[in-house]
Write a protein that holds these residues in place. Structure first.
Motif, PDB file in Angstrom:
ATOM      1  N   ALA A   1       0.812  -1.227   0.000  1.00  0.00           N
ATOM      2  CA  ALA A   1       0.000   0.000   0.000  1.00  0.00           C
ATOM      3  C   ALA A   1       0.842   1.273   0.000  1.00  0.00           C
ATOM      4  CB  ALA A   1      -0.936   0.004   1.208  1.00  0.00           C
ATOM      5  N   LEU A   2       2.176   1.161   0.082  1.00  0.00           N
ATOM      6  CA  LEU A   2       3.020   2.352   0.083  1.00  0.00           C
ATOM      7  C   LEU A   2       3.115   2.995  -1.299  1.00  0.00           C
ATOM      8  CD1 LEU A   2       5.953   1.332   2.423  1.00  0.00           C
ATOM      9  CD2 LEU A   2       4.103   2.927   2.900  1.00  0.00           C
ATOM     10  N   SER A   3       2.656   2.288  -2.315  1.00  0.00           N
ATOM     11  CA  SER A   3       2.646   2.874  -3.654  1.00  0.00           C
ATOM     12  C   SER A   3       1.213   2.884  -4.171  1.00  0.00           C
ATOM     13  CB  SER A   3       3.550   2.072  -4.593  1.00  0.00           C
ATOM     14  OG  SER A   3       3.114   0.729  -4.653  1.00  0.00           O
ATOM     15  N   GLY A   4       0.970   3.720  -5.131  1.00  0.00           N
ATOM     16  CA  GLY A   4      -0.356   3.819  -5.709  1.00  0.00           C
ATOM     17  C   GLY A   4      -1.234   4.795  -4.953  1.00  0.00           C
ATOM     18  N   PRO A   5      -2.551   4.680  -5.132  1.00  0.00           N
ATOM     19  CA  PRO A   5      -3.478   5.655  -4.541  1.00  0.00           C
ATOM     20  C   PRO A   5      -3.531   5.645  -3.017  1.00  0.00           C
ATOM     21  CG  PRO A   5      -4.678   3.867  -5.613  1.00  0.00           C
ATOM     22  CD  PRO A   5      -3.234   3.675  -5.921  1.00  0.00           C
ATOM     23  N   GLU A   6      -3.128   4.558  -2.398  1.00  0.00           N
ATOM     24  CA  GLU A   6      -3.157   4.455  -0.937  1.00  0.00           C
ATOM     25  C   GLU A   6      -1.994   5.195  -0.268  1.00  0.00           C
ATOM     26  OE1 GLU A   6      -5.420   2.702   1.111  1.00  0.00           O
ATOM     27  OE2 GLU A   6      -6.600   2.744  -0.718  1.00  0.00           O
ATOM     28  N   ALA A   7      -0.978   5.547  -1.017  1.00  0.00           N
ATOM     29  CA  ALA A   7       0.242   6.120  -0.450  1.00  0.00           C
ATOM     30  C   ALA A   7      -0.004   7.419   0.301  1.00  0.00           C
ATOM     31  CB  ALA A   7       1.289   6.336  -1.546  1.00  0.00           C
ATOM     32  N   ASN A   8      -0.976   8.218  -0.102  1.00  0.00           N
ATOM     33  CA  ASN A   8      -1.184   9.525   0.549  1.00  0.00           C
ATOM     34  C   ASN A   8      -1.725   9.415   1.966  1.00  0.00           C
ATOM     35  OD1 ASN A   8      -3.781   8.792  -0.016  1.00  0.00           O
ATOM     36  ND2 ASN A   8      -4.361  10.732  -0.948  1.00  0.00           N
ATOM     37  N   ARG A   9      -2.134   8.245   2.390  1.00  0.00           N
ATOM     38  CA  ARG A   9      -2.625   8.111   3.773  1.00  0.00           C
ATOM     39  C   ARG A   9      -1.517   7.767   4.757  1.00  0.00           C
ATOM     40  NH1 ARG A   9      -4.318   2.705   5.764  1.00  0.00           N
ATOM     41  NH2 ARG A   9      -3.621   1.214   4.230  1.00  0.00           N
ATOM     42  N   TRP A  10      -0.277   7.583   4.269  1.00  0.00           N
ATOM     43  CA  TRP A  10       0.846   7.199   5.123  1.00  0.00           C
ATOM     44  C   TRP A  10       1.638   8.405   5.585  1.00  0.00           C
ATOM     45  CZ3 TRP A  10       1.992   2.288   6.741  1.00  0.00           C
ATOM     46  CH2 TRP A  10       1.262   1.262   6.149  1.00  0.00           C
ATOM     47  N   ARG A  11       2.155   8.328   6.821  1.00  0.00           N
ATOM     48  CA  ARG A  11       3.068   9.322   7.372  1.00  0.00           C
ATOM     49  C   ARG A  11       4.256   8.583   7.989  1.00  0.00           C
ATOM     50  NH1 ARG A  11       0.532  11.912   4.512  1.00  0.00           N
ATOM     51  NH2 ARG A  11      -0.711  13.748   4.927  1.00  0.00           N
ATOM     52  N   VAL A  12       5.411   9.197   7.926  1.00  0.00           N
ATOM     53  CA  VAL A  12       6.618   8.641   8.529  1.00  0.00           C
ATOM     54  C   VAL A  12       6.935   9.479   9.764  1.00  0.00           C
ATOM     55  CG1 VAL A  12       9.058   8.126   8.194  1.00  0.00           C
ATOM     56  CG2 VAL A  12       7.455   7.868   6.273  1.00  0.00           C
ATOM     57  N   VAL A  13       7.076   8.814  10.909  1.00  0.00           N
ATOM     58  CA  VAL A  13       7.292   9.494  12.185  1.00  0.00           C
ATOM     59  C   VAL A  13       8.548   8.933  12.854  1.00  0.00           C
ATOM     60  CG1 VAL A  13       6.358   9.898  14.505  1.00  0.00           C
ATOM     61  CG2 VAL A  13       4.821   9.891  12.518  1.00  0.00           C
ATOM     62  N   PRO A  14       9.540   9.778  13.103  1.00  0.00           N
ATOM     63  CA  PRO A  14      10.725   9.299  13.826  1.00  0.00           C
ATOM     64  C   PRO A  14      10.429   9.138  15.313  1.00  0.00           C
ATOM     65  CG  PRO A  14      10.937  11.632  13.368  1.00  0.00           C
ATOM     66  CD  PRO A  14       9.664  11.180  12.705  1.00  0.00           C
TER      67      PRO A  14
END
Length: 174
Positions: free
Chosen positions: A32-45
């Motif tokens: 899901a990290l690629s394609g249309p679903e990608a915009n719902r992901w956030r990276v948090v350190p």
């Protein structure tokens, strides 16, 4: 050796290739990290105390998270802070597991005027980025705060995992 150099010897350029390695691993295991679903992901350190960041001259997890997010084409956000305390590396396994209340909190800038949260994490999937998973206590603690901030799923992305016998009970090997 590369993690130690990044973390303790201020070898900042190592963050980019290490972040790319982690991003490649995440991309391979999370479709899901690629394609249309990608915009719902956030990276948090995973945050470190301000005094430690100033002392070391680098926030290695933040630099890794930026590299991971850049390579995956995702947004990296820093909604958390950590209170001071003894470094995890200075604690024995038992002390890490007994650490008690979480030292991780949402940053004030992510608090609304009336006590609620206005987090970019609400309704998002989150990748927590850190260098090493030892007992799992830090990731569990941070994941709990991120979930309370509205994240719908949380995944840990780490560069290295210590021997599985050291993981806290209930955490499966990744």
């Amino acid at each position: 050796e590369a993690i130690v150099a990044l973390k303790y010897q201020r070898d900042w350029p190592l963050a980019a290739p290490l972040g790319r390695l982690l991003a490649d691993r995440l991309r391979a295991s999370i479709p899901a990290l690629s394609g249309p679903e990608a915009n719902r992901w956030r990276v948090v350190p995973v945050p470190m105390p301000t005094w430690r960041r100033r002392y070391r001259g680098i926030d290695h997890a933040r630099e890794l998270a930026r590299a991971v997010a850049g390579d995956l084409g995702l947004r990296s956000v820093q909604p958390l802070r950590k209170a001071g305390g003894r470094p995890q590396v200075a604690l024995a396994r038992g002390a890490r597991l007994r650490a008690g209340a979480s030292p991780y909190r949402l940053r004030r800038s992510d608090r609304c005027r009336f006590g609620g949260f206005r987090s970019d994490l609400r309704g998002r999937s989150v990748i927590l980025v850190d260098d090493v998973l030892t007992t799992g206590g830090t990731i569990e603690s941070v994941a709990s705060v991120v979930s309370r901030a509205g994240a719908i799923s949380v995944i840990a992305g780490v560069l290295a995992v210590t021997d599985f016998e050291n993981l806290s009970p209930g955490l499966p090997p990744a």
